[in-house]
Scaffold this motif. Structure first.
Motif, PDB file in Angstrom:
ATOM      1  N   SER A   1       0.835  -1.205   0.000  1.00  0.00           N
ATOM      2  CA  SER A   1       0.000   0.000   0.000  1.00  0.00           C
ATOM      3  C   SER A   1       0.874   1.262   0.000  1.00  0.00           C
ATOM      4  O   SER A   1       0.564   2.246  -0.688  1.00  0.00           O
ATOM      5  N   ALA A   2       1.990   1.219   0.752  1.00  0.00           N
ATOM      6  CA  ALA A   2       2.909   2.360   0.774  1.00  0.00           C
ATOM      7  C   ALA A   2       3.571   2.543  -0.598  1.00  0.00           C
ATOM      8  O   ALA A   2       3.751   3.677  -1.062  1.00  0.00           O
ATOM      9  N   ALA A   3       3.916   1.427  -1.258  1.00  0.00           N
ATOM     10  CA  ALA A   3       4.526   1.495  -2.589  1.00  0.00           C
ATOM     11  C   ALA A   3       3.564   2.114  -3.596  1.00  0.00           C
ATOM     12  O   ALA A   3       3.969   2.881  -4.481  1.00  0.00           O
ATOM     13  N   TRP A   4       2.279   1.812  -3.473  1.00  0.00           N
ATOM     14  CA  TRP A   4       1.264   2.368  -4.383  1.00  0.00           C
ATOM     15  C   TRP A   4       1.046   3.855  -4.117  1.00  0.00           C
ATOM     16  O   TRP A   4       0.932   4.668  -5.032  1.00  0.00           O
ATOM     17  N   LEU A   5       1.033   4.219  -2.824  1.00  0.00           N
ATOM     18  CA  LEU A   5       0.736   5.601  -2.444  1.00  0.00           C
ATOM     19  C   LEU A   5       1.910   6.558  -2.653  1.00  0.00           C
ATOM     20  O   LEU A   5       1.699   7.747  -2.907  1.00  0.00           O
ATOM     21  N   ILE A   6       3.132   6.054  -2.568  1.00  0.00           N
ATOM     22  CA  ILE A   6       4.292   6.950  -2.479  1.00  0.00           C
ATOM     23  C   ILE A   6       4.506   7.783  -3.737  1.00  0.00           C
ATOM     24  O   ILE A   6       4.973   8.917  -3.667  1.00  0.00           O
ATOM     25  N   GLU A   7       4.143   7.242  -4.908  1.00  0.00           N
ATOM     26  CA  GLU A   7       4.277   8.017  -6.143  1.00  0.00           C
ATOM     27  C   GLU A   7       3.015   8.810  -6.462  1.00  0.00           C
ATOM     28  O   GLU A   7       3.002   9.626  -7.377  1.00  0.00           O
ATOM     29  N   LYS A   8       1.945   8.547  -5.728  1.00  0.00           N
ATOM     30  CA  LYS A   8       0.698   9.270  -5.957  1.00  0.00           C
ATOM     31  C   LYS A   8       0.531  10.414  -4.950  1.00  0.00           C
ATOM     32  O   LYS A   8       0.240  11.544  -5.320  1.00  0.00           O
ATOM     33  N   ALA A   9       0.714  10.095  -3.661  1.00  0.00           N
ATOM     34  CA  ALA A   9       0.495  11.097  -2.609  1.00  0.00           C
ATOM     35  C   ALA A   9       1.793  11.740  -2.121  1.00  0.00           C
ATOM     36  O   ALA A   9       1.756  12.776  -1.458  1.00  0.00           O
ATOM     37  N   GLY A  10       2.927  11.138  -2.420  1.00  0.00           N
ATOM     38  CA  GLY A  10       4.214  11.704  -2.018  1.00  0.00           C
ATOM     39  C   GLY A  10       4.822  11.064  -0.789  1.00  0.00           C
ATOM     40  O   GLY A  10       4.152  10.348  -0.035  1.00  0.00           O
ATOM     41  N   ARG A  11       6.127  11.342  -0.594  1.00  0.00           N
ATOM     42  CA  ARG A  11       6.877  10.730   0.517  1.00  0.00           C
ATOM     43  C   ARG A  11       6.380  11.221   1.874  1.00  0.00           C
ATOM     44  O   ARG A  11       6.193  10.442   2.808  1.00  0.00           O
ATOM     45  N   LYS A  12       6.196  12.534   2.002  1.00  0.00           N
ATOM     46  CA  LYS A  12       5.803  13.104   3.298  1.00  0.00           C
ATOM     47  C   LYS A  12       4.442  12.577   3.751  1.00  0.00           C
ATOM     48  O   LYS A  12       4.265  12.227   4.920  1.00  0.00           O
ATOM     49  N   PHE A  13       3.493  12.498   2.828  1.00  0.00           N
ATOM     50  CA  PHE A  13       2.163  12.004   3.187  1.00  0.00           C
ATOM     51  C   PHE A  13       2.237  10.575   3.710  1.00  0.00           C
ATOM     52  O   PHE A  13       1.633  10.250   4.742  1.00  0.00           O
ATOM     53  N   VAL A  14       2.972   9.713   3.003  1.00  0.00           N
ATOM     54  CA  VAL A  14       3.065   8.305   3.405  1.00  0.00           C
ATOM     55  C   VAL A  14       3.769   8.180   4.758  1.00  0.00           C
ATOM     56  O   VAL A  14       3.308   7.458   5.657  1.00  0.00           O
ATOM     57  N   LEU A  15       4.883   8.895   4.922  1.00  0.00           N
ATOM     58  CA  LEU A  15       5.618   8.833   6.190  1.00  0.00           C
ATOM     59  C   LEU A  15       4.752   9.282   7.368  1.00  0.00           C
ATOM     60  O   LEU A  15       4.659   8.585   8.387  1.00  0.00           O
ATOM     61  N   VAL A  16       4.112  10.429   7.223  1.00  0.00           N
ATOM     62  CA  VAL A  16       3.303  10.986   8.313  1.00  0.00           C
ATOM     63  C   VAL A  16       2.115  10.078   8.631  1.00  0.00           C
ATOM     64  O   VAL A  16       1.855   9.738   9.795  1.00  0.00           O
ATOM     65  N   THR A  17       1.387   9.656   7.601  1.00  0.00           N
ATOM     66  CA  THR A  17       0.195   8.831   7.800  1.00  0.00           C
ATOM     67  C   THR A  17       0.536   7.488   8.442  1.00  0.00           C
ATOM     68  O   THR A  17      -0.118   7.056   9.406  1.00  0.00           O
ATOM     69  N   TYR A  18       1.557   6.849   7.930  1.00  0.00           N
ATOM     70  CA  TYR A  18       1.903   5.506   8.422  1.00  0.00           C
ATOM     71  C   TYR A  18       2.555   5.563   9.809  1.00  0.00           C
ATOM     72  O   TYR A  18       2.392   4.638  10.607  1.00  0.00           O
TER      73      TYR A  18
END
Length: 403
Positions: free
Chosen positions: A272-289
């Motif tokens: 899920s992080a791999a799918w999101l990271i190019e769509k929502a960005g690095r900061k969004f994935v890091l903060v959310t997770y």
């Protein structure tokens, strides 16, 4: 003077497969250690403090390895360090299965950690530099997903091997396949960015100073905070998971079974992080997770029922390992090629200091009689500090071309 023969670039999938397979064997060893600690506590009559030291000495080695091998990867190349670290890790891991004293076990675990600590930031740097910007983050997170496969394999080995055949056989099983990964890596080309942009006249001291130069100081400070808080909480919680389950009243075999179930949630966390990271960005994935990790840790620490323990434990695995994938993608993107491995290695090294303190903290607080819920609350606070660092100091690097 002979010229270096240029190796044909590997396809993205083949590069991911070779680097990922070795990453999986590394994870098998770290994963099996959490189960071995629980088994050694019974066989060697270890105190909680001694159990904490097993996890911490591994992280001491990782701190040294990340710093030493990170800076040398910018001098001699990513591939050479990739090979040296895996060889060190494999030999020391195999020998640790033959030890009969805690002291000898700790010495060898230091060298296992040193190899592992040096390899991980260099591996993510190599893959990051070898993939196009539009899919760089996704591929590095997918590389990290092999960690989940390794943890899952270690949980299976622990469940089926340790109760009947002992921890020594389990350690040998996890160490031996790593030699196959060494064979595969011989065919691995070095990073194209390293081979085209390397500047042999630069000293290691120059590279270290530049990481803290005005241009990169803010990024470095942010990375050091995030790495410290993530590694501190991860090793404090995950190396103690089987033992925490025992403390909560489950048998050793039952605790292995439940941790195996929790481990399964790591894979969807990565994907899920791999799918999101190019769509929502690095900061969004890091903060959310990371926020998901903090919430799950809080619930897990205070959970009383088996159902709540399993659900919160699975969510802890899902969010924490997804955050790890994003962090490994984000870190190399903060620096140019000439100091990329140095910057990533130094951040990882600082993080490993957290990995030393986390397991020791749990051991000392358990000995002092503190509740598991209170202990896990400390990790929640640490993770929130990491989130604030990303939000306030981090810059988005999604699909940015690397220097």
């Amino acid at each position: 003077m002979t010229t270096v023969k240029q190796q044909k670039p590997l396809s993205k999938n083949k590069l991911l497969g070779i680097a990922g397979l070795a990453w999986m064997f590394d994870a098998m060893d770290v994963g099996i250690l959490s189960f071995v600690i629980a088994a050694l506590a019974v066989e060697w009559n270890l105190t909680p403090g001694e159990m904490g030291w097993i996890g911490s000495v591994n992280s001491i080695g990782m701190a040294v390895g990340a710093l030493v091998f990170g800076v040398f990867a910018d001098k001699v190349g990513r591939k050479k360090i990739f090979m040296i670290t895996l060889l060190m890790f494999s030999i020391a891991s195999g020998l640790s299965a033959l030890t009969t004293t805690l002291f000898a076990f700790l010495i060898l675990r230091f060298f296992v950690g040193m190899g592992l600590g040096g390899e991980l930031p260099v591996a993510s740097t190599l893959v990051s530099e070898s993939v196009e910007a539009k899919e760089r983050g996704r591929v590095v997170v997918l590389l990290e997903s092999f960690w989940a496969a390794g943890w899952l394999a270690s949980a299976l080995i622990a469940y089926f091997i340790i109760p009947d055949y002992g921890w020594r056989i389990a350690l040998l099983i996890t160490a031996l396949p790593a030699f196959y990964a060494i064979y595969l890596r011989i065919k691995l080309p070095d990073s194209p960015q390293y081979t085209t942009k390397k500047t042999e006249s630069r000293s290691i001291l120059q590279n270290i100073k530049e990481v803290w130069s005005k241009k990169y100081a803010k990024r470095t400070f942010m990375l050091w905070i995030v790495w410290f808080t993530v590694v501190f909480s991860y090793y404090g919680m995950f190396l103690w998971l089987p033992s925490v389950m025992v403390i909560k009243g489950f048998t050793l075999i039952k605790s292995f079974e439940y941790v195996l179930i929790m481990t399964l949630a790591q894979l969807p966390g990565y994907f899920s992080a791999a799918w999101l990271i190019e769509k929502a960005g690095r900061k969004f994935v890091l903060v959310t997770y990371l926020l998901g990790t903090a919430a799950s840790a809080f619930v897990f620490g205070s959970a009383e029922s088996t159902t709540l323990l399993l659900i919160s434990g699975m969510l802890l695995s899902f969010f924490n390992l997804g955050a790890w994938g994003a962090l490994y993608a984000y870190s190399p993107e903060q620096y140019p090629a000439v100091i990329r491995a140095t910057g990533s290695g130094m951040a990882a090294s600082v993080g490993r200091i957290g990995g030393i303190l986390g397991p020791l903290l749990v051991g000392s607080l358990v000995t002092a009689g503190y509740e598991i819920g209170w202990i896990f609350g400390i990790f929640c606070i640490a993770i929130v500090i990491g989130v604030l660092a990303v939000l306030l100091l981090g810059t988005e690097t999604k699909q940015v071309e690397l220097e």
